[in-house]
Design a protein around this motif. Structure first.
Motif, PDB file in Angstrom:
ATOM      1  N   ARG A  70      15.913   2.494  47.475  1.00  0.00           N
ATOM      2  CA  ARG A  70      16.426   2.998  48.748  1.00  0.00           C
ATOM      3  C   ARG A  70      15.426   3.940  49.414  1.00  0.00           C
ATOM      4  NH1 ARG A  70      22.146   1.888  48.547  1.00  0.00           N
ATOM      5  NH2 ARG A  70      22.414   0.655  46.656  1.00  0.00           N
ATOM      6  N   ALA A  71      14.758   4.744  48.609  1.00  0.00           N
ATOM      7  CA  ALA A  71      13.734   5.624  49.161  1.00  0.00           C
ATOM      8  C   ALA A  71      12.584   4.808  49.750  1.00  0.00           C
ATOM      9  CB  ALA A  71      13.221   6.576  48.084  1.00  0.00           C
ATOM     10  N   SER A  72      12.167   3.759  49.054  1.00  0.00           N
ATOM     11  CA  SER A  72      11.090   2.901  49.547  1.00  0.00           C
ATOM     12  C   SER A  72      11.498   2.187  50.830  1.00  0.00           C
ATOM     13  CB  SER A  72      10.703   1.875  48.485  1.00  0.00           C
ATOM     14  OG  SER A  72      10.073   2.494  47.388  1.00  0.00           O
ATOM     15  N   LEU A  73      12.726   1.700  50.866  1.00  0.00           N
ATOM     16  CA  LEU A  73      13.221   0.984  52.036  1.00  0.00           C
ATOM     17  C   LEU A  73      13.179   1.845  53.291  1.00  0.00           C
ATOM     18  CD1 LEU A  73      14.761  -1.464  53.303  1.00  0.00           C
ATOM     19  CD2 LEU A  73      16.878  -0.352  52.545  1.00  0.00           C
ATOM     20  N   LEU A  74      13.581   3.090  53.173  1.00  0.00           N
ATOM     21  CA  LEU A  74      13.708   3.951  54.352  1.00  0.00           C
ATOM     22  C   LEU A  74      12.429   4.682  54.726  1.00  0.00           C
ATOM     23  CD1 LEU A  74      17.267   5.507  53.889  1.00  0.00           C
ATOM     24  CD2 LEU A  74      16.592   3.416  55.083  1.00  0.00           C
ATOM     25  N   THR A  75      11.441   4.740  53.816  1.00  0.00           N
ATOM     26  CA  THR A  75      10.200   5.475  54.104  1.00  0.00           C
ATOM     27  C   THR A  75       8.986   4.578  54.289  1.00  0.00           C
ATOM     28  OG1 THR A  75       9.590   5.715  51.769  1.00  0.00           O
ATOM     29  CG2 THR A  75      11.005   7.449  52.730  1.00  0.00           C
ATOM     30  N   GLY A  76       9.007   3.379  53.720  1.00  0.00           N
ATOM     31  CA  GLY A  76       7.827   2.515  53.756  1.00  0.00           C
ATOM     32  C   GLY A  76       6.809   2.852  52.696  1.00  0.00           C
ATOM     33  N   ASN A  77       7.185   3.693  51.731  1.00  0.00           N
ATOM     34  CA  ASN A  77       6.271   4.090  50.656  1.00  0.00           C
ATOM     35  C   ASN A  77       6.864   3.789  49.286  1.00  0.00           C
ATOM     36  OD1 ASN A  77       3.957   5.216  51.995  1.00  0.00           O
ATOM     37  ND2 ASN A  77       5.256   6.923  52.639  1.00  0.00           N
ATOM     38  N   TYR A  78       5.984   3.673  48.292  1.00  0.00           N
ATOM     39  CA  TYR A  78       6.453   3.506  46.920  1.00  0.00           C
ATOM     40  C   TYR A  78       7.231   4.743  46.497  1.00  0.00           C
ATOM     41  CZ  TYR A  78       3.264  -0.477  46.588  1.00  0.00           C
ATOM     42  OH  TYR A  78       2.616  -1.680  46.783  1.00  0.00           O
ATOM     43  N   TRP A  79       8.151   4.539  45.546  1.00  0.00           N
ATOM     44  CA  TRP A  79       9.126   5.581  45.270  1.00  0.00           C
ATOM     45  C   TRP A  79       8.544   6.915  44.798  1.00  0.00           C
ATOM     46  CZ3 TRP A  79      10.105   8.247  40.862  1.00  0.00           C
ATOM     47  CH2 TRP A  79       9.663   7.733  39.652  1.00  0.00           C
ATOM     48  N   PRO A  80       7.460   6.988  43.999  1.00  0.00           N
ATOM     49  CA  PRO A  80       6.999   8.324  43.585  1.00  0.00           C
ATOM     50  C   PRO A  80       6.665   9.215  44.783  1.00  0.00           C
ATOM     51  CG  PRO A  80       5.975   6.647  42.218  1.00  0.00           C
ATOM     52  CD  PRO A  80       6.642   5.920  43.349  1.00  0.00           C
ATOM     53  N   LYS A  81       5.990   8.648  45.763  1.00  0.00           N
ATOM     54  CA  LYS A  81       5.669   9.401  46.974  1.00  0.00           C
ATOM     55  C   LYS A  81       6.883   9.506  47.887  1.00  0.00           C
ATOM     56  CE  LYS A  81       2.425   9.564  50.851  1.00  0.00           C
ATOM     57  NZ  LYS A  81       1.261   8.916  51.502  1.00  0.00           N
ATOM     58  N   ALA A  82       7.642   8.433  47.987  1.00  0.00           N
ATOM     59  CA  ALA A  82       8.799   8.420  48.884  1.00  0.00           C
ATOM     60  C   ALA A  82       9.808   9.509  48.524  1.00  0.00           C
ATOM     61  CB  ALA A  82       9.467   7.050  48.841  1.00  0.00           C
ATOM     62  N   ILE A  83      10.065   9.684  47.236  1.00  0.00           N
ATOM     63  CA  ILE A  83      11.058  10.683  46.813  1.00  0.00           C
ATOM     64  C   ILE A  83      10.500  12.097  46.904  1.00  0.00           C
ATOM     65  CG2 ILE A  83      12.359  11.519  44.815  1.00  0.00           C
ATOM     66  CD1 ILE A  83      12.917   8.637  44.087  1.00  0.00           C
ATOM     67  N   SER A  84       9.273  12.293  46.462  1.00  0.00           N
ATOM     68  CA  SER A  84       8.709  13.650  46.479  1.00  0.00           C
ATOM     69  C   SER A  84       8.499  14.163  47.904  1.00  0.00           C
ATOM     70  CB  SER A  84       7.386  13.682  45.704  1.00  0.00           C
ATOM     71  OG  SER A  84       6.399  12.887  46.346  1.00  0.00           O
ATOM     72  N   GLU A  85       8.240  13.252  48.839  1.00  0.00           N
ATOM     73  CA  GLU A  85       7.993  13.659  50.228  1.00  0.00           C
ATOM     74  C   GLU A  85       9.126  13.229  51.157  1.00  0.00           C
ATOM     75  OE1 GLU A  85       4.139  12.376  51.495  1.00  0.00           O
ATOM     76  OE2 GLU A  85       3.110  13.238  49.745  1.00  0.00           O
ATOM     77  N   PHE A  86      10.293  12.966  50.582  1.00  0.00           N
ATOM     78  CA  PHE A  86      11.390  12.399  51.357  1.00  0.00           C
ATOM     79  C   PHE A  86      11.784  13.275  52.542  1.00  0.00           C
ATOM     80  CE2 PHE A  86      15.883  11.300  52.107  1.00  0.00           C
ATOM     81  CZ  PHE A  86      15.772   9.928  52.250  1.00  0.00           C
ATOM     82  N   ARG A  87      11.908  14.559  52.307  1.00  0.00           N
ATOM     83  CA  ARG A  87      12.356  15.464  53.377  1.00  0.00           C
ATOM     84  C   ARG A  87      11.299  15.634  54.473  1.00  0.00           C
ATOM     85  NH1 ARG A  87      17.067  17.966  51.835  1.00  0.00           N
ATOM     86  NH2 ARG A  87      17.523  17.997  49.589  1.00  0.00           N
ATOM     87  N   ARG A  88      10.044  15.311  54.162  1.00  0.00           N
ATOM     88  CA  ARG A  88       8.959  15.481  55.142  1.00  0.00           C
ATOM     89  C   ARG A  88       8.551  14.165  55.800  1.00  0.00           C
ATOM     90  NH1 ARG A  88       7.149  18.053  50.575  1.00  0.00           N
ATOM     91  NH2 ARG A  88       5.443  16.553  50.259  1.00  0.00           N
TER      92      ARG A  88
END
Length: 520
Positions: A70-88
């Protein structure tokens, strides 16, 4: 008619530039082969229709775990980066909202923060990972307010569909021509395995032949459809899965019930999708709507709560229960792939995706084998809206594919969760389960990851290992790779099918409960 004459028609230019409505439908823990259009025996006429009128994306990849995908879907990034930088990171709904869309999330969020702060005008659903399909959970919200009015007729898939249709039809005065984005995030068929009793009983007895019979039948249909090559061979039977014939009658009975509930959940979701598409057509919005359907990961192979459920006299299907599919039916569900949710093998990360966009996707019923990933959805929407991709986005736009053209991925795909990891290039798949060492597969020769050639190509293994580690260091920020073992913790366990995985132990139907869901 000439282009000059067309341009002179009032409103023609505006209609040509009209932004499409976008609907993302996300199933939760649904296996690759469950829908009929991907070889399943389940009655899924709505998904079949979308596939027959659109395009099947047979190599659509996810991150093998709910929150990661879900993090990857909404950010366009792989999950390690997507989750750590989700709020930004600017999310897909924020991009669409800024582009003039009205937006809604219906169903499961399972990410940081409040979706109402991340570009959604409307939210009905729950914030966490799962809830009771009949009773909801304490983290349900209607927009920003707690929601508790479930009622006696509440069932998650039905109510989520109702709310989704309500959103589509609820354009206020002046919003009639405003495009919308709907993220319909079903919980089905994620645990707890629960469905209306009448739906379950329709399937009772259909699965007494066992998971291998179901897998082989699905594989045969997949060959007939062209989803897998005609000369493909299934991977070897898992070493950690008992053969069906070794089970007692009581074990087979409960396993049949377990799969009957799972099947009923998917069919109920499909019925909701049918109602949604019907509402689109009745509102006249169907001709300008792009629907993307996918699952967030492969089927859940665990069965951690069986003993606790039986102590409470609860069976699969019961309100208040929390059963999972288990390894046997996960094995059938992910046909033709190996392994399951949280694994980075094909069964964990490959979803039977569908794109439906009337008049845009080329030949109806097309089957497309190009590798696509959830990280690609956001840049695809960006290109659709004629916006720049953004340097921080890992995904690649596959818009040409959606419009019936050819498309080729530029970069490798990377995967990791706990002690499972993988890298996929145009030629190779290299993957590890349970930290048991790399397996290497030549995609052209062994697309189903069934013949390991790592010992024959040590230089390829070393090269891909270096590429994978470089990605991991960049996206995770960790200088070294230190996997977290699936042996630790209550939720997971080693899954490896070639010796490293925990052996599945099917649960037996208790004598005192055997009449609750009687076979016909």
């Amino acid at each position: 008619m000439s282009s000059l004459l067309l341009a002179a028609i009032p409103g023609f230019a505006q209609n040509q530039e009209k932004k499409p409505n976008i609907i993302i439908i996300l199933a939760d823990d649904m296996g690759y082969s469950d829908p009929g259009c991907y070889g399943g025996e389940l009655a899924t006429p709505a998904l079949n229709r979308l596939a027959n009128e659109g395009v099947r994306l047979t190599r659509f990849q996810n991150s093998a775990m709910c929150v990661c995908s879900r993090a990857s879907l909404l950010t366009g990034n792989y999950w390690p980066k997507a989750i750590s930088e989700f709020r930004r990171t600017k999310l897909l709904p924020e991009i669409l909202h800024e582009s003039g869309y009205r937006t809604a999330l219906v169903g499961k969020w399972h990410l940081q923060g409040d979706p109402m702060d991340r570009g959604f005008d409307h939210f009905f659903g729950f914030l966490g990972g799962f809830g009771d399909h009949f009773a909801g959970s304490k983290d349900f919200r209607l927009d920003r307010e707690p929601f508790t009015a479930f009622g006696s007729d509440y069932y998650s898939s039905d109510t989520f569909t109702d709310r989704a249709i309500q959103f589509i039809m609820s354009a206020k005065s002046g919003q009639e021509d405003q495009p919308f984005f709907l993220y319909l995030s079903f919980q089905a068929p994620h645990n707890p395995l629960q469905a209306p009793k009448a739906d379950i009983l329709k399937h009772r007895g259909k699965y007494v032949g066992g998971w291998q019979a179901v897998r082989e039948a699905r594989f045969k249909r997949q060959k007939e459809m062209g989803i897998v090559p005609a000369d493909a061979k299934l991977p070897d039977y898992p070493k950690n899965l008992p053969v069906w014939e070794s089970l007692s009658p009581e074990q087979r009975d409960l396993e049949d019930l377990r799969m009957s509930v799972y099947a009923a959940m998917i069919e109920r979701m499909d019925q909701g999708i049918a109602r949604l598409v019907k509402a689109l057509k009745e509102s006249g919005k169907d001709e300008n709507t792009l629907i993307l359907f996918m699952s967030d990961n492969g089927t859940d192979s665990f069965s951690k709560a069986d003993e606790a459920m039986l102590k409470q006299d609860k069976l699969p299907g019961d309100p208040g229960s929390n059963w999972q599919p288990g390894t046997g039916w996960a094995y059938a569900s992910v046909t033709p792939w190996r392994l399951y949710k949280i694994s980075q093998h094909g069964g964990g990360v490959t979803t039977g995706a569908i794109a439906w966009w009337p008049g845009n996707t080329g030949k109806a019923g097309r089957i497309e084998h190009s590798p696509v990933h959830m990280i690609d959805v956001l840049p695809t929407v960006n290109e659709l809206l004629k916006q720049k991709k953004g340097a921080e986005i890992a995904g690649e736009s596959f818009l040409p594919l959606l419009k019936g053209g050819s498309w080729k991925r530029k970069n490798p795909l990377y995967f990791q969760f706990m002690d499972n990891r993988a890298i996929r290039t145009s030629k190779w798949t290299m993957v590890e389960v349970d930290e048991a060492g790399w397996e290497l597969f030549r995609i052209k020769s062994y697309p189903l990851e069934n013949i390991d050639v790592a010992s024959h190509h040590p230089k390829v293994v070393a090269k891909l290992q270096k590429e994978w580690l470089k990605w991991w260091q960049h996206d995770s920020g960790d200088a070294v790779y230190t996997p977290k073992s699936t042996k630790v913790g209550p939720h997971y366990g080693p899954q490896g099918d070639r010796g490293s995985g925990v052996t599945y132990q099917p649960t037996a139907m208790p004598e005192k409960l055997k009449n609750r869901y009687l076979k016909p």
